[in-house]
Structures are given as structure tokens and as C-alpha cells.
Design a protein around this motif. Structure first.
Motif, mmCIF file in Angstrom:
data_model
loop_
_atom_site.group_PDB
_atom_site.id
_atom_site.type_symbol
_atom_site.label_atom_id
_atom_site.label_comp_id
_atom_site.label_asym_id
_atom_site.label_seq_id
_atom_site.Cartn_x
_atom_site.Cartn_y
_atom_site.Cartn_z
ATOM 1 N N ARG A 1 37.116 -20.989 -1.028
ATOM 2 C CA ARG A 1 37.382 -21.961 -2.091
ATOM 3 C C ARG A 1 37.029 -21.339 -3.436
ATOM 4 N NH1 ARG A 1 33.752 -26.294 -1.859
ATOM 5 N NH2 ARG A 1 35.142 -27.430 -3.231
ATOM 6 N N PHE A 2 37.963 -21.386 -4.357
ATOM 7 C CA PHE A 2 37.720 -20.935 -5.730
ATOM 8 C C PHE A 2 37.584 -22.176 -6.592
ATOM 9 C CE2 PHE A 2 38.519 -16.431 -5.266
ATOM 10 C CZ PHE A 2 39.286 -16.365 -4.109
ATOM 11 N N THR A 3 36.450 -22.266 -7.320
ATOM 12 C CA THR A 3 36.210 -23.450 -8.141
ATOM 13 C C THR A 3 35.883 -23.113 -9.591
ATOM 14 O OG1 THR A 3 33.868 -23.490 -7.528
ATOM 15 C CG2 THR A 3 35.376 -24.771 -6.142
ATOM 16 N N SER A 4 35.732 -21.823 -9.883
ATOM 17 C CA SER A 4 35.334 -21.412 -11.228
ATOM 18 C C SER A 4 36.523 -20.931 -12.041
ATOM 19 C CB SER A 4 34.313 -20.268 -11.146
ATOM 20 O OG SER A 4 33.190 -20.658 -10.418
ATOM 21 N N ALA A 5 36.388 -21.025 -13.344
ATOM 22 C CA ALA A 5 37.412 -20.491 -14.246
ATOM 23 C C ALA A 5 37.514 -18.980 -14.038
ATOM 24 C CB ALA A 5 37.044 -20.811 -15.688
ATOM 25 N N PRO A 6 38.686 -18.404 -14.239
ATOM 26 C CA PRO A 6 38.914 -17.010 -13.854
ATOM 27 C C PRO A 6 38.057 -15.967 -14.560
ATOM 28 C CG PRO A 6 40.810 -17.879 -15.037
ATOM 29 C CD PRO A 6 39.888 -19.026 -14.768
ATOM 30 N N TYR A 7 37.742 -16.115 -15.815
ATOM 31 C CA TYR A 7 37.069 -15.038 -16.519
ATOM 32 C C TYR A 7 35.720 -15.449 -17.119
ATOM 33 C CZ TYR A 7 41.737 -13.147 -16.032
ATOM 34 O OH TYR A 7 42.924 -12.726 -15.512
ATOM 35 N N SER A 8 35.236 -16.635 -16.785
ATOM 36 C CA SER A 8 33.969 -17.091 -17.359
ATOM 37 C C SER A 8 32.777 -16.400 -16.710
ATOM 38 C CB SER A 8 33.840 -18.609 -17.231
ATOM 39 O OG SER A 8 33.857 -18.987 -15.862
ATOM 40 N N THR A 9 32.886 -16.079 -15.430
ATOM 41 C CA THR A 9 31.857 -15.333 -14.700
ATOM 42 C C THR A 9 32.590 -14.373 -13.762
ATOM 43 O OG1 THR A 9 31.755 -16.848 -12.816
ATOM 44 C CG2 THR A 9 30.341 -17.364 -14.711
ATOM 45 N N SER A 10 31.826 -13.642 -12.973
ATOM 46 C CA SER A 10 32.456 -12.747 -11.997
ATOM 47 C C SER A 10 32.780 -13.469 -10.698
ATOM 48 C CB SER A 10 31.536 -11.560 -11.711
ATOM 49 O OG SER A 10 30.348 -12.001 -11.072
ATOM 50 N N SER A 11 32.539 -14.751 -10.622
ATOM 51 C CA SER A 11 32.705 -15.507 -9.383
ATOM 52 C C SER A 11 34.131 -15.424 -8.827
ATOM 53 C CB SER A 11 32.321 -16.969 -9.616
ATOM 54 O OG SER A 11 32.413 -17.686 -8.422
ATOM 55 N N ALA A 12 35.121 -15.608 -9.664
ATOM 56 C CA ALA A 12 36.507 -15.572 -9.191
ATOM 57 C C ALA A 12 36.870 -14.184 -8.672
ATOM 58 C CB ALA A 12 37.453 -15.985 -10.318
ATOM 59 N N SER A 13 36.476 -13.163 -9.391
ATOM 60 C CA SER A 13 36.751 -11.798 -8.959
ATOM 61 C C SER A 13 36.009 -11.479 -7.661
ATOM 62 C CB SER A 13 36.350 -10.825 -10.062
ATOM 63 O OG SER A 13 36.621 -9.504 -9.671
ATOM 64 N N ASP B 1 38.551 -8.137 -23.068
ATOM 65 C CA ASP B 1 38.609 -6.672 -23.031
ATOM 66 C C ASP B 1 37.729 -6.144 -21.908
ATOM 67 O OD1 ASP B 1 40.327 -6.617 -25.145
ATOM 68 O OD2 ASP B 1 38.766 -6.264 -26.646
ATOM 69 N N GLY B 2 38.248 -5.172 -21.178
ATOM 70 C CA GLY B 2 37.486 -4.555 -20.101
ATOM 71 C C GLY B 2 37.528 -5.295 -18.784
ATOM 72 N N VAL B 3 38.235 -6.424 -18.733
ATOM 73 C CA VAL B 3 38.333 -7.206 -17.506
ATOM 74 C C VAL B 3 39.772 -7.152 -17.012
ATOM 75 C CG1 VAL B 3 38.074 -9.503 -16.484
ATOM 76 C CG2 VAL B 3 36.486 -8.735 -18.246
ATOM 77 N N LYS B 4 39.959 -6.883 -15.726
ATOM 78 C CA LYS B 4 41.299 -6.777 -15.169
ATOM 79 C C LYS B 4 41.953 -8.146 -15.048
ATOM 80 C CE LYS B 4 40.469 -2.648 -12.442
ATOM 81 N NZ LYS B 4 40.426 -2.065 -11.102
ATOM 82 N N ASN B 5 43.237 -8.167 -15.322
ATOM 83 C CA ASN B 5 44.029 -9.381 -15.165
ATOM 84 C C ASN B 5 44.120 -9.715 -13.680
ATOM 85 O OD1 ASN B 5 46.223 -11.221 -14.954
ATOM 86 N ND2 ASN B 5 46.883 -10.572 -16.985
ATOM 87 N N MET B 6 43.917 -10.966 -13.318
ATOM 88 C CA MET B 6 43.884 -11.371 -11.909
ATOM 89 C C MET B 6 45.255 -11.576 -11.291
ATOM 90 S SD MET B 6 40.737 -13.929 -11.549
ATOM 91 C CE MET B 6 39.102 -13.364 -11.917
ATOM 92 N N THR B 7 46.287 -11.621 -12.100
ATOM 93 C CA THR B 7 47.596 -11.947 -11.529
ATOM 94 C C THR B 7 48.056 -10.910 -10.511
ATOM 95 O OG1 THR B 7 48.712 -10.908 -13.403
ATOM 96 C CG2 THR B 7 48.323 -13.270 -13.547
ATOM 97 N N LYS B 8 47.793 -9.637 -10.759
ATOM 98 C CA LYS B 8 48.212 -8.619 -9.797
ATOM 99 C C LYS B 8 47.500 -8.790 -8.464
ATOM 100 C CE LYS B 8 49.415 -5.101 -13.170
ATOM 101 N NZ LYS B 8 49.084 -3.791 -13.720
ATOM 102 N N ARG B 9 46.235 -9.119 -8.521
ATOM 103 C CA ARG B 9 45.478 -9.306 -7.279
ATOM 104 C C ARG B 9 45.955 -10.537 -6.531
ATOM 105 N NH1 ARG B 9 39.416 -8.964 -8.353
ATOM 106 N NH2 ARG B 9 39.327 -8.383 -6.176
ATOM 107 N N LEU B 10 46.280 -11.597 -7.259
ATOM 108 C CA LEU B 10 46.790 -12.796 -6.590
ATOM 109 C C LEU B 10 48.147 -12.525 -5.949
ATOM 110 C CD1 LEU B 10 45.742 -15.501 -9.180
ATOM 111 C CD2 LEU B 10 44.789 -15.175 -6.897
ATOM 112 N N LYS B 11 48.971 -11.735 -6.637
ATOM 113 C CA LYS B 11 50.278 -11.402 -6.074
ATOM 114 C C LYS B 11 50.154 -10.548 -4.811
ATOM 115 C CE LYS B 11 52.789 -11.536 -10.450
ATOM 116 N NZ LYS B 11 53.454 -10.729 -11.499
ATOM 117 N N SER B 12 49.024 -9.855 -4.671
ATOM 118 C CA SER B 12 48.844 -8.986 -3.504
ATOM 119 C C SER B 12 48.320 -9.727 -2.282
ATOM 120 C CB SER B 12 47.889 -7.841 -3.851
ATOM 121 O OG SER B 12 46.552 -8.290 -3.940
#
Length: 115
Positions: free
Chosen positions: A7-19, A55-66
Motif C-alpha cells: 500500500r502506498f499512502t504517501s505523496a511521491p516526493y515528500s519523503t523516501s517512503s514512495a521510492s 533536483d536530484g530525485v528520479k522521476n517515478m513514472t519510469k519505475r511505475l511503467k516498469s
């Protein structure tokens, strides 16, 4: 082989939780577990098109697409959360889940991990 609901419940770039959650989900498939992912609350922003990560944080869309490449075919987004947040998803590679579907997913999982 266990079934794991991530379960993902956190905003994508506010913490490292989503990553961290994506890393966990992808790694779990390497051990033969069946992984289902659910995006709830602020985590629905992970599916927003045209993301501008800090800056310095990877975009999550590529990982979600994978996700399908790692045999994560069961991908759900909480419909009430989509109704709350004005997200324009970059993909439709998910199923909208109402409250009853979310409860069923929770009941059917051997393990539930929340990020």
C-alpha cells in the motif's frame, strides 16, 4: 510464495517512503512473491502526468511503467482518493478500486506492507 499487498499512502516526493515502497515491491517479485500494489490518499499523485521531481530525485513514472516487467500486474488506485485529488494519470495501467475492492484485497493478502 506469499501474496503481498503493498500500500502506498504517501505523496511521491515528500519523503523516501514512495521510492522505498517501489524498491520493496520490485524486490519482492525477485523472491517469487505475488505482489499487488494499491495507491491511496496522497500516493495517487505518483500517477500524475508531467511530474516535476525535486533536483536530484528520479522521476517515478519510469519505475511505475516498469511494474508489469516485474510481473506486478495487479495495480489499483483508490477511487475515492482519485475523486479527492485532481490527478491526471500518465497511464491507465491500473484499476480503480472502490472501498469494497480495497477490503477484499486486504483480506486476500498474506502480508500487507504500507509505505
Amino acid at each position: 510464495m506469499a501474496s503481498i499487498l503493498v500500500r502506498f499512502t504517501s505523496a511521491p516526493y515528500s519523503t523516501s517512503s514512495a521510492s522505498d515502497g517501489l524498491d520493496f515491491a520490485l524486490a519482492a517479485t525477485n523472491y517469487g512473491h505475488h505482489v499487488t500494489v494499491v495507491f491511496e490518499g496522497l500516493a495517487v499523485w505518483m500517477w500524475q502526468a508531467n511530474q516535476q521531481p525535486p533536483d536530484g530525485v528520479k522521476n517515478m513514472t519510469k519505475r511505475l511503467k516498469s511494474l508489469p516487467l516485474f510481473d506486478i500486474e495487479d495495480c489499483y488506485i483508490c477511487q475515492p482518493s482519485l475523486n479527492t485529488y485532481p490527478v491526471t494519470p500518465f497511464s491507465q495501467a491500473f484499476q480503480a478500486a472502490d472501498s469494497n475492492t480495497l477490503i477484499t484485497l486486504l483480506k486476500n493478502a498474506d502480508h500487507v506492507v504500507t509505505f
